[in-house]
Scaffold this motif. Structure first.
Motif, PDB file in Angstrom:
ATOM      1  N   ASN A 210      -8.387  -3.126  13.113  1.00  0.00           N
ATOM      2  CA  ASN A 210      -7.585  -3.785  12.076  1.00  0.00           C
ATOM      3  C   ASN A 210      -6.214  -3.114  11.955  1.00  0.00           C
ATOM      4  O   ASN A 210      -5.838  -2.591  10.907  1.00  0.00           O
ATOM      5  N   LYS A 211      -5.467  -3.150  13.034  1.00  0.00           N
ATOM      6  CA  LYS A 211      -4.167  -2.479  13.078  1.00  0.00           C
ATOM      7  C   LYS A 211      -3.158  -3.133  12.137  1.00  0.00           C
ATOM      8  O   LYS A 211      -2.255  -2.459  11.633  1.00  0.00           O
ATOM      9  N   ALA A 212      -3.307  -4.420  11.879  1.00  0.00           N
ATOM     10  CA  ALA A 212      -2.363  -5.104  10.994  1.00  0.00           C
ATOM     11  C   ALA A 212      -2.453  -4.558   9.570  1.00  0.00           C
ATOM     12  O   ALA A 212      -1.430  -4.310   8.916  1.00  0.00           O
ATOM     13  N   LEU A 213      -3.674  -4.361   9.086  1.00  0.00           N
ATOM     14  CA  LEU A 213      -3.827  -3.803   7.742  1.00  0.00           C
ATOM     15  C   LEU A 213      -3.357  -2.351   7.707  1.00  0.00           C
ATOM     16  O   LEU A 213      -2.720  -1.918   6.748  1.00  0.00           O
ATOM     17  N   ALA A 214      -3.658  -1.590   8.754  1.00  0.00           N
ATOM     18  CA  ALA A 214      -3.190  -0.206   8.822  1.00  0.00           C
ATOM     19  C   ALA A 214      -1.664  -0.152   8.755  1.00  0.00           C
ATOM     20  O   ALA A 214      -1.084   0.686   8.044  1.00  0.00           O
ATOM     21  N   GLN A 215      -0.985  -1.049   9.468  1.00  0.00           N
ATOM     22  CA  GLN A 215       0.474  -1.079   9.451  1.00  0.00           C
ATOM     23  C   GLN A 215       1.001  -1.449   8.069  1.00  0.00           C
ATOM     24  O   GLN A 215       1.991  -0.868   7.593  1.00  0.00           O
ATOM     25  N   ARG A 216       0.347  -2.396   7.415  1.00  0.00           N
ATOM     26  CA  ARG A 216       0.758  -2.799   6.066  1.00  0.00           C
ATOM     27  C   ARG A 216       0.668  -1.619   5.105  1.00  0.00           C
ATOM     28  O   ARG A 216       1.611  -1.313   4.360  1.00  0.00           O
ATOM     29  N   LEU A 217      -0.477  -0.920   5.110  1.00  0.00           N
ATOM     30  CA  LEU A 217      -0.690   0.171   4.170  1.00  0.00           C
ATOM     31  C   LEU A 217       0.219   1.363   4.485  1.00  0.00           C
ATOM     32  O   LEU A 217       0.782   1.979   3.576  1.00  0.00           O
ATOM     33  N   GLU A 218       0.375   1.687   5.767  1.00  0.00           N
ATOM     34  CA  GLU A 218       1.243   2.799   6.136  1.00  0.00           C
ATOM     35  C   GLU A 218       2.687   2.526   5.721  1.00  0.00           C
ATOM     36  O   GLU A 218       3.372   3.395   5.165  1.00  0.00           O
ATOM     37  N   TYR A 219       3.151   1.310   5.972  1.00  0.00           N
ATOM     38  CA  TYR A 219       4.507   0.948   5.592  1.00  0.00           C
ATOM     39  C   TYR A 219       4.676   1.032   4.072  1.00  0.00           C
ATOM     40  O   TYR A 219       5.656   1.619   3.575  1.00  0.00           O
ATOM     41  N   GLY A 220       3.753   0.449   3.324  1.00  0.00           N
ATOM     42  CA  GLY A 220       3.850   0.452   1.867  1.00  0.00           C
ATOM     43  C   GLY A 220       3.802   1.847   1.275  1.00  0.00           C
ATOM     44  O   GLY A 220       4.566   2.175   0.355  1.00  0.00           O
ATOM     45  N   LEU A 221       2.916   2.697   1.794  1.00  0.00           N
ATOM     46  CA  LEU A 221       2.830   4.068   1.297  1.00  0.00           C
ATOM     47  C   LEU A 221       4.112   4.846   1.597  1.00  0.00           C
ATOM     48  O   LEU A 221       4.611   5.596   0.751  1.00  0.00           O
ATOM     49  N   ASN A 222       4.665   4.662   2.789  1.00  0.00           N
ATOM     50  CA  ASN A 222       5.915   5.350   3.122  1.00  0.00           C
ATOM     51  C   ASN A 222       7.073   4.880   2.258  1.00  0.00           C
ATOM     52  O   ASN A 222       7.934   5.678   1.857  1.00  0.00           O
ATOM     53  N   GLN A 223       7.106   3.593   1.962  1.00  0.00           N
ATOM     54  CA  GLN A 223       8.133   3.081   1.053  1.00  0.00           C
ATOM     55  C   GLN A 223       8.003   3.732  -0.318  1.00  0.00           C
ATOM     56  O   GLN A 223       9.009   4.116  -0.945  1.00  0.00           O
ATOM     57  N   ALA A 224       6.762   3.865  -0.799  1.00  0.00           N
ATOM     58  CA  ALA A 224       6.521   4.469  -2.112  1.00  0.00           C
ATOM     59  C   ALA A 224       6.889   5.952  -2.113  1.00  0.00           C
ATOM     60  O   ALA A 224       7.394   6.479  -3.118  1.00  0.00           O
ATOM     61  N   ILE A 225       6.641   6.641  -1.008  1.00  0.00           N
ATOM     62  CA  ILE A 225       7.036   8.048  -0.901  1.00  0.00           C
ATOM     63  C   ILE A 225       8.553   8.167  -0.928  1.00  0.00           C
ATOM     64  O   ILE A 225       9.125   8.995  -1.652  1.00  0.00           O
ATOM     65  N   ASP A 226       9.231   7.317  -0.170  1.00  0.00           N
ATOM     66  CA  ASP A 226      10.687   7.399  -0.058  1.00  0.00           C
ATOM     67  C   ASP A 226      11.400   7.081  -1.366  1.00  0.00           C
ATOM     68  O   ASP A 226      12.438   7.693  -1.673  1.00  0.00           O
ATOM     69  N   ASP A 227      10.862   6.140  -2.151  1.00  0.00           N
ATOM     70  CA  ASP A 227      11.559   5.793  -3.400  1.00  0.00           C
ATOM     71  C   ASP A 227      11.021   6.562  -4.617  1.00  0.00           C
ATOM     72  O   ASP A 227      11.480   6.354  -5.742  1.00  0.00           O
ATOM     73  N   GLY A 228      10.049   7.464  -4.391  1.00  0.00           N
ATOM     74  CA  GLY A 228       9.554   8.318  -5.466  1.00  0.00           C
ATOM     75  C   GLY A 228       8.417   7.738  -6.280  1.00  0.00           C
ATOM     76  O   GLY A 228       7.849   8.437  -7.133  1.00  0.00           O
ATOM     77  N   SER A 229       8.048   6.486  -6.035  1.00  0.00           N
ATOM     78  CA  SER A 229       7.010   5.869  -6.864  1.00  0.00           C
ATOM     79  C   SER A 229       5.619   6.422  -6.558  1.00  0.00           C
ATOM     80  O   SER A 229       4.741   6.406  -7.423  1.00  0.00           O
ATOM     81  N   PHE A 230       5.407   6.932  -5.333  1.00  0.00           N
ATOM     82  CA  PHE A 230       4.141   7.587  -5.001  1.00  0.00           C
ATOM     83  C   PHE A 230       3.942   8.804  -5.909  1.00  0.00           C
ATOM     84  O   PHE A 230       2.898   8.936  -6.582  1.00  0.00           O
ATOM     85  N   ASP A 231       4.925   9.693  -5.931  1.00  0.00           N
ATOM     86  CA  ASP A 231       4.812  10.897  -6.757  1.00  0.00           C
ATOM     87  C   ASP A 231       4.755  10.569  -8.241  1.00  0.00           C
ATOM     88  O   ASP A 231       4.042  11.237  -9.011  1.00  0.00           O
ATOM     89  N   ARG A 232       5.494   9.559  -8.671  1.00  0.00           N
ATOM     90  CA  ARG A 232       5.444   9.200 -10.092  1.00  0.00           C
ATOM     91  C   ARG A 232       4.048   8.764 -10.487  1.00  0.00           C
ATOM     92  O   ARG A 232       3.543   9.146 -11.553  1.00  0.00           O
ATOM     93  N   LEU A 233       3.399   7.962  -9.637  1.00  0.00           N
ATOM     94  CA  LEU A 233       2.026   7.547  -9.918  1.00  0.00           C
ATOM     95  C   LEU A 233       1.095   8.746  -9.876  1.00  0.00           C
ATOM     96  O   LEU A 233       0.259   8.945 -10.775  1.00  0.00           O
ATOM     97  N   PHE A 234       1.227   9.574  -8.841  1.00  0.00           N
ATOM     98  CA  PHE A 234       0.308  10.700  -8.673  1.00  0.00           C
ATOM     99  C   PHE A 234       0.376  11.659  -9.856  1.00  0.00           C
ATOM    100  O   PHE A 234      -0.650  12.031 -10.430  1.00  0.00           O
ATOM    101  N   TYR A 235       1.578  12.069 -10.227  1.00  0.00           N
ATOM    102  CA  TYR A 235       1.719  13.101 -11.256  1.00  0.00           C
ATOM    103  C   TYR A 235       1.603  12.553 -12.675  1.00  0.00           C
ATOM    104  O   TYR A 235       1.401  13.333 -13.616  1.00  0.00           O
ATOM    105  N   SER A 236       1.726  11.258 -12.859  1.00  0.00           N
ATOM    106  CA  SER A 236       1.553  10.681 -14.198  1.00  0.00           C
ATOM    107  C   SER A 236       0.108  10.259 -14.453  1.00  0.00           C
ATOM    108  O   SER A 236      -0.244   9.929 -15.583  1.00  0.00           O
ATOM    109  N   TYR A 237      -0.713  10.301 -13.415  1.00  0.00           N
ATOM    110  CA  TYR A 237      -2.097   9.863 -13.567  1.00  0.00           C
ATOM    111  C   TYR A 237      -2.837  10.856 -14.456  1.00  0.00           C
ATOM    112  O   TYR A 237      -2.817  12.073 -14.199  1.00  0.00           O
ATOM    113  N   PRO A 238      -3.482  10.409 -15.539  1.00  0.00           N
ATOM    114  CA  PRO A 238      -4.054  11.330 -16.540  1.00  0.00           C
ATOM    115  C   PRO A 238      -5.022  12.362 -15.978  1.00  0.00           C
ATOM    116  O   PRO A 238      -4.984  13.536 -16.381  1.00  0.00           O
TER     117      PRO A 238
END
Length: 279
Positions: A210-238
């Protein structure tokens, strides 16, 4: 059927099935789903619309793997190892920023004062730890010379230590406080002075082809890392806020362990992806 990504129509909505966590009251698992949702949102403009759907009930790793390979699940999360990367396709972004390898010890409250700062790694090795039967952590600790017994049930882990059958339960710093609220063992506490550490990564995994789903998730996660939303979610999670506040990782004696099961493909040099101690 396994998920197939079709981006030819903007009206198509792909359904991505994950393990249902509503049955076991696990607060941590809601983070994995929230991060999945974030990754899907960040990838929409490139891969089209998608939605998440819960499947089944909480499962042990082998059952999740079978469901993934059978096409009942599209994505799961697990600690990576060479064997697991041979069984399914990893998205090589550590979704807990490596904190799965920062292990604190759940002990009986009566032991808190006896385990001082001077405790050596060898002395901890001589104590008896309790771990999950199918956990990679079990293999890691044993490979480092620790005495480890196993059980298949999370409640049994806490029960075994509570009753004094075992000395301690190593858990990721993100896990024990929420779990102790859940199981209500009054005589258990998190040991305050020591930290077992080994490099480890918890990934999302999809079916091998299922390389298509892997590419979707990898791309989305990298976008979230680059714009800071990954860390905002991680560190704001109770759950994460509570654990990092109570865990006081920088005040602990760190016992460095090796992880011989860590694949060479783990991106250890990308500092954006990992939690950093200030010691």
């Amino acid at each position: 059927m396994s998920l197939s990504i079709n981006i030819s129509s903007a009206d198509d909505v792909e359904v991505i099935k994950h393990v249902n966590s509503n049955f076991d009251r696990d607060e941590q698992k809601t983070y994995y789903i929230a991060l999945l949702q974030l990754a899907i949102k960040k990838a929409e403009h490139k891969f089209g619309l998608a939605s998440l759907q819960a499947f089944g009930t909480p499962m042990v790793y082998q059952r999740k793997l079978k469901s993934l390979n059978d096409g009942e699940l599209d994505v799961m999360w697990a600690m990576t190892s060479q064997q697991r990367e041979e069984q399914s396709l990893p998205i090589r972004i550590p979704i807990l920023k490596g904190l799965i390898g920062y292990r604190v010890m759940v002990i009986q409250q009566s032991m808190q004062q006896t385990l001082g700062h001077e405790l050596h790694t060898q002395q901890i090795k001589e104590m008896v730890a309790l771990q999950g039967a199918d956990w990679t952590d079990t293999k890691i600790l044993r490979s480092n010379g620790f005495r480890v017994e196993t059980t298949s049930w999370l409640n049994g882990l806490y029960n075994g230590v509570s009753k004094g059958f075992y000395d301690y339960l190593p858990r990721s710093v993100l896990e024990p406080w929420v779990e102790m609220r859940r199981f209500h063992f009054e005589n258990l506490v998190v040991e305050e002075k020591h930290l077992l550490y080994y490099p480890a990564a918890l990934y999302y995994f999809v079916q091998k082809d299922n390389k298509a789903l892997a590419q979707r998730l990898e791309y989305g996660l990298n976008q979230a890392i680059d714009d800071g939303s990954f860390d905002r979610l991680f560190y704001s999670y109770p759950v994460h806020q509570e654990a990092l506040s109570k865990g006081k990782l920088n005040d602990r004696v760190v016992h460095q362990l090796s992880n011989p099961f860590l694949p060479k493909t783990v991106p250890l040099k990308d500092k954006r992806l990992w939690y950093q101690l200030t010691q």
